[in-house]
Write a protein that holds these residues in place. Structure first.
Motif, PDB file in Angstrom:
ATOM      1  N   VAL A 191       2.380   5.036  -0.483  1.00 57.05           N
ATOM      2  CA  VAL A 191       1.780   6.350  -0.262  1.00 57.05           C
ATOM      3  C   VAL A 191       2.567   7.401  -1.029  1.00 57.05           C
ATOM      4  N   HIS A 243       0.849  -1.199   0.000  1.00 59.11           N
ATOM      5  CA  HIS A 243       0.000   0.000   0.000  1.00 59.11           C
ATOM      6  C   HIS A 243       0.888   1.254   0.000  1.00 59.11           C
ATOM      7  N   HIS A 303       4.696   4.850   5.293  1.00 60.11           N
ATOM      8  CA  HIS A 303       3.316   4.739   5.780  1.00 60.11           C
ATOM      9  C   HIS A 303       3.154   5.443   7.121  1.00 60.11           C
TER      10      HIS A 303
END
Length: 423
Positions: free
Chosen positions: A37, A35, A85
């Motif tokens: 960023v 994930h 993150h």
């Protein structure tokens, strides 16, 4: 009451440079990598507005600082996905908290008239015992302090109201976060606790104005260091005071005890912001602090860095401590002698009671038998919990001796009677 040494388990972390990841650590790294960023200022603002339903950040003079903050993080090519993150989430949290704080003050402008009455402000080297002193003074219930759960969520949000099942949702979230962190990095509890009730540095409040040296502890950001050190910090320190006023309004009293190592390099603006404060400056052999920081950095690096570079922290942190202490030596005498106490680590360890009496006398607070009993109870409980201690080995782990690390700090020993601790 002397703080006598107890028998403690010695923990020797032997995989600092070639870590053997646990299943939990490997899973956390993989989850963050899945994930990614992006550090775009408008994305930060949009996420903060979506979290809060608010849109007014107040004075926008922080935007330039935030742009440099984000650029510096993006330039850290060795930052792991976990670091990116964490920093993204933290930056959005600061922006969201600022929105809530500005909204609270807009609805209650009388907040800005609240006096922050003669705070006790502790400053000292990072990793030098300031946290212990802050926690001890905070045990006196006559003083207002900043527990970690409140530092990271100073203004209650909708849904933070007490319920029959949860008297303090903000504290519950903070404790859950700490348990998660401690599960991934279990030795961090020995190095630097972040439990919900742990008394926090005020740096979390300075960061609401997107300044301070905070992100230096979380990423390799020389661009930010240079920018921050070159900038006048009057505005961010005024924002710190505004946040303290809001917290006093929400839950008094207004006699605060706060601390941050950064204050050592910001003494002029600290005094300007809190001219009636009692300033407690702690002093310790810098090598003791640096070796602790190097070890903590490399232990966390298994999660926070892509590759472990033994020279990365060694090339940064001793120099960073030197810069901090140079400013302390340069500016120390700006503080009024009648409001300032220098505390030496070797004296504190031998017997804290005379030092406590001096602090209370300077602050004009009676050190009653009941108050002293509270402090002694804190010390006893704190020592009882310390059943383990990290072992340090500068030569094995970093290829440097204590004597070599100490050379750049001679100016500090020339100015203050600090006792050499690490040999």
């Amino acid at each position: 009451m002397s703080m006598t040494a107890r028998r403690q388990q010695k923990i020797d972390i032997t995989d600092l440079h070639d870590p053997v990841l646990t299943e939990l650590q490997a899973g956390a790294r993989a989850a963050a990598a899945a994930h990614p960023v992006s550090f775009e200022i408008e994305t930060i603002f949009a996420d903060a507005r979506a979290q809060t339903g608010l849109s007014d950040f107040g004075e926008m003079d922080f935007v330039e600082r935030l742009k440099v903050w984000l650029q510096a993080i993006d330039e850290d090519t060795n930052a792991s996905a976990v670091t990116r993150h964490n920093l993204y989430t933290m930056t959005v949290r600061f922006a969201a908290t600022r929105l809530r704080l500005e909204d609270l003050i807009r609805r209650h402008p009388e907040i800005l008239d609240i006096e922050i009455d003669r705070p006790i402000i502790v400053a000292g080297l990072p990793r030098s015992g300031t946290t212990h002193l802050l926690g001890l003074l905070s045990a006196d219930t006559r003083l207002r302090s900043l527990p970690w759960w409140e530092a990271i969520a100073p203004v209650p949000a909708p849904g933070d109201e007490p319920t029959p099942n949860d008297a303090n949702p903000r504290r519950t979230r903070a404790e859950e976060g700490w348990k998660g962190m401690a599960a991934v990095l279990p030795y961090m509890a020995i190095m630097h606790e972040f439990s919900a009730d742990h008394i926090s540095e005020d740096i979390e409040l300075q960061a609401l104005d997107f300044s301070s040296y905070l992100i230096e502890w979380l990423a390799h950001v020389p661009r930010w260091r240079d920018y921050y050190l070159a900038e006048d910090q009057t505005g961010p320190y005024a924002y710190l005071k505004k946040a303290l006023q809001a917290l006093t309004f929400l839950n008094g009293p207004n006699r605060w005890v706060i601390k941050c190592p950064q204050h050592m390099e910001q003494l002029p603006v600290l005094y300007k912001t809190f001219p009636d404060a009692t300033f407690v400056i702690t002093h310790r052999d810098p090598v003791g602090s640096v070796q602790s920081q190097l070890t903590m950095y490399h232990y966390a690096a298994r999660m926070l860095r892509e590759k472990i570079d033994p020279k990365e922290a060694l090339n940064y942190w001793p120099d960073r401590y030197r810069r901090l202490l140079e400013r302390c030596v340069r500016d120390h005498d700006i503080l009024p002698k009648a409001q300032t106490l220098d505390v030496y680590f070797h004296e504190w360890i031998r017997d804290p009671d005379p030092i406590l009496r001096k602090i209370y006398a300077l602050a004009d607070i009676p050190l009653t038998d009941a108050a002293l009993a509270q402090l002694h109870a804190y010390l006893a409980a704190h020592e009882e919990k310390r059943d383990a201690k990290i072992a340090y080995n500068l030569e094995r782990d970093f290829g440097v001796t204590a004597e070599e690390l100490r050379i750049p700090f001679q100016f500090y020993f020339d100015r203050f009677p600090v006792q050499i601790e690490v040999k």
